[in-house]
Design a protein around this motif. Sequence first.
Motif, mmCIF file in Angstrom:
data_model
loop_
_atom_site.group_PDB
_atom_site.id
_atom_site.type_symbol
_atom_site.label_atom_id
_atom_site.label_comp_id
_atom_site.label_asym_id
_atom_site.label_seq_id
_atom_site.Cartn_x
_atom_site.Cartn_y
_atom_site.Cartn_z
ATOM 1 N N TRP A 28 0.880 -1.167 0.000
ATOM 2 C CA TRP A 28 0.000 0.000 0.000
ATOM 3 C C TRP A 28 0.914 1.212 0.000
ATOM 4 N N VAL A 29 0.704 2.137 -0.917
ATOM 5 C CA VAL A 29 1.530 3.334 -0.971
ATOM 6 C C VAL A 29 0.631 4.553 -0.979
ATOM 7 N N ASN A 30 0.846 5.405 -0.003
ATOM 8 C CA ASN A 30 0.149 6.666 0.119
ATOM 9 C C ASN A 30 1.088 7.739 -0.442
ATOM 10 N N VAL A 31 0.678 8.418 -1.507
ATOM 11 C CA VAL A 31 1.533 9.404 -2.160
ATOM 12 C C VAL A 31 1.110 10.789 -1.700
ATOM 13 N N GLY A 32 1.913 11.360 -0.807
ATOM 14 C CA GLY A 32 1.621 12.680 -0.277
ATOM 15 C C GLY A 32 2.144 13.783 -1.175
ATOM 16 N N THR A 33 1.565 14.973 -1.009
ATOM 17 C CA THR A 33 1.973 16.121 -1.815
ATOM 18 C C THR A 33 2.442 17.290 -0.970
ATOM 19 N N ASP A 34 2.476 17.120 0.361
ATOM 20 C CA ASP A 34 2.814 18.247 1.232
ATOM 21 C C ASP A 34 4.166 18.049 1.907
ATOM 22 N N HIS A 35 4.177 17.524 3.124
ATOM 23 C CA HIS A 35 5.417 17.331 3.875
ATOM 24 C C HIS A 35 5.486 15.920 4.444
ATOM 25 N N ASP A 36 6.693 15.416 4.553
ATOM 26 C CA ASP A 36 6.943 14.114 5.163
ATOM 27 C C ASP A 36 7.037 14.307 6.670
ATOM 28 N N THR A 37 5.912 14.194 7.340
ATOM 29 C CA THR A 37 5.851 14.389 8.785
ATOM 30 C C THR A 37 5.352 13.112 9.447
ATOM 31 N N ALA A 38 5.422 13.079 10.773
ATOM 32 C CA ALA A 38 4.888 11.941 11.513
ATOM 33 C C ALA A 38 3.385 11.800 11.286
ATOM 34 N N ARG A 147 1.018 -7.633 -5.078
ATOM 35 C CA ARG A 147 0.001 -6.702 -5.562
ATOM 36 C C ARG A 147 0.157 -5.404 -4.791
ATOM 37 N N VAL A 148 -0.015 -4.288 -5.477
ATOM 38 C CA VAL A 148 0.199 -2.984 -4.858
ATOM 39 C C VAL A 148 -0.998 -2.087 -5.144
ATOM 40 N N ARG A 149 -1.428 -1.382 -4.123
ATOM 41 C CA ARG A 149 -2.441 -0.346 -4.290
ATOM 42 C C ARG A 149 -1.806 0.982 -3.910
ATOM 43 N N ALA A 150 -2.269 2.055 -4.525
ATOM 44 C CA ALA A 150 -1.728 3.380 -4.245
ATOM 45 C C ALA A 150 -2.847 4.408 -4.271
ATOM 46 N N GLN A 151 -2.632 5.470 -3.518
ATOM 47 C CA GLN A 151 -3.631 6.529 -3.429
ATOM 48 C C GLN A 151 -2.923 7.860 -3.258
ATOM 49 N N LEU A 152 -3.474 8.904 -3.848
ATOM 50 C CA LEU A 152 -2.935 10.245 -3.698
ATOM 51 C C LEU A 152 -3.485 10.867 -2.421
ATOM 52 N N ASP A 153 -2.630 11.514 -1.656
ATOM 53 C CA ASP A 153 -2.990 12.167 -0.399
ATOM 54 C C ASP A 153 -2.657 13.651 -0.528
ATOM 55 N N THR A 154 -3.677 14.485 -0.701
ATOM 56 C CA THR A 154 -3.460 15.923 -0.878
ATOM 57 C C THR A 154 -3.669 16.714 0.410
ATOM 58 N N ASN A 155 -3.764 16.019 1.538
ATOM 59 C CA ASN A 155 -3.899 16.712 2.823
ATOM 60 C C ASN A 155 -2.643 17.515 3.129
ATOM 61 N N THR A 156 -2.780 18.494 4.001
ATOM 62 C CA THR A 156 -1.623 19.270 4.454
ATOM 63 C C THR A 156 -1.134 18.703 5.786
ATOM 64 N N TYR A 157 0.179 18.698 5.938
ATOM 65 C CA TYR A 157 0.827 18.162 7.135
ATOM 66 C C TYR A 157 1.866 19.173 7.606
ATOM 67 N N PRO A 158 1.470 20.071 8.516
ATOM 68 C CA PRO A 158 2.390 21.115 8.964
ATOM 69 C C PRO A 158 3.648 20.543 9.615
ATOM 70 N N THR A 159 4.749 21.223 9.398
ATOM 71 C CA THR A 159 6.015 20.837 10.036
ATOM 72 C C THR A 159 6.182 21.624 11.335
ATOM 73 N N GLY A 160 7.122 21.191 12.150
ATOM 74 C CA GLY A 160 7.457 21.917 13.370
ATOM 75 C C GLY A 160 6.444 21.806 14.492
ATOM 76 N N VAL A 161 5.612 20.761 14.477
ATOM 77 C CA VAL A 161 4.626 20.571 15.541
ATOM 78 C C VAL A 161 5.357 20.100 16.795
ATOM 79 N N ALA A 162 5.226 20.851 17.879
ATOM 80 C CA ALA A 162 5.929 20.524 19.130
ATOM 81 C C ALA A 162 5.046 19.648 20.011
ATOM 82 N N ILE A 163 5.655 18.637 20.595
ATOM 83 C CA ILE A 163 4.964 17.730 21.519
ATOM 84 C C ILE A 163 5.598 17.941 22.891
ATOM 85 N N SER A 164 4.785 18.293 23.875
ATOM 86 C CA SER A 164 5.305 18.636 25.205
ATOM 87 C C SER A 164 5.703 17.394 25.997
#
Length: 196
Positions: A28-38, A147-164
Amino acid sequence: MHIHDFADPKLGKAIPYGVYDLAANTGWVNVGTDHDTAAFAVESIRRWWHGQGTTAYPQATRLLITADAGGSNGYRTRAWKLELARLAAETGLTTTVCHLPPGTSKWNKIEHRLFSHITMNWRGHPLTSHEVIVESIAATTTRTGLRVRAQLDTNTYPTGVAISDAEMAALPLTRHAFHGDWNYALVRHEAPLDTG
């Protein structure tokens, strides 16, 4: 888990994040268009679970993830653990993570059984759009039945999110006796975690 980031000034980014199911020989491959974040990494796992995992494993109570040591799913990444805890709460799955030691990501099965075949499949083909990338990934097969499935992910994923520190302390995280920094489990919390 593994990611590649292909950026083009005109076309934007394509960030494939993969899930390889060893037992079923499926990818399964999720193809993002924004940022590689957690958040993007865990959303990719979430999409796999809801799109394929629940059907393939309807009685599952646990999920085992093997991951690289660094990047968006790295063992030091606080947001990765928080997002996984949210996924565990949402799905009810006890989620165990085993990170490969630093510098050994090429041992990850996803490299040899999924991404190497995707790379061979699109070799020599111009990746001119997100649609071409998704279609090329989904067209990947092997003689052994991958067998492989793939989907485009156009969501936004902000960087620099701080976890306390308090958020980390509240996670339902249990470290394993052997290298607890690389091997740990997140269990479903009785009270749902704040999902932001």
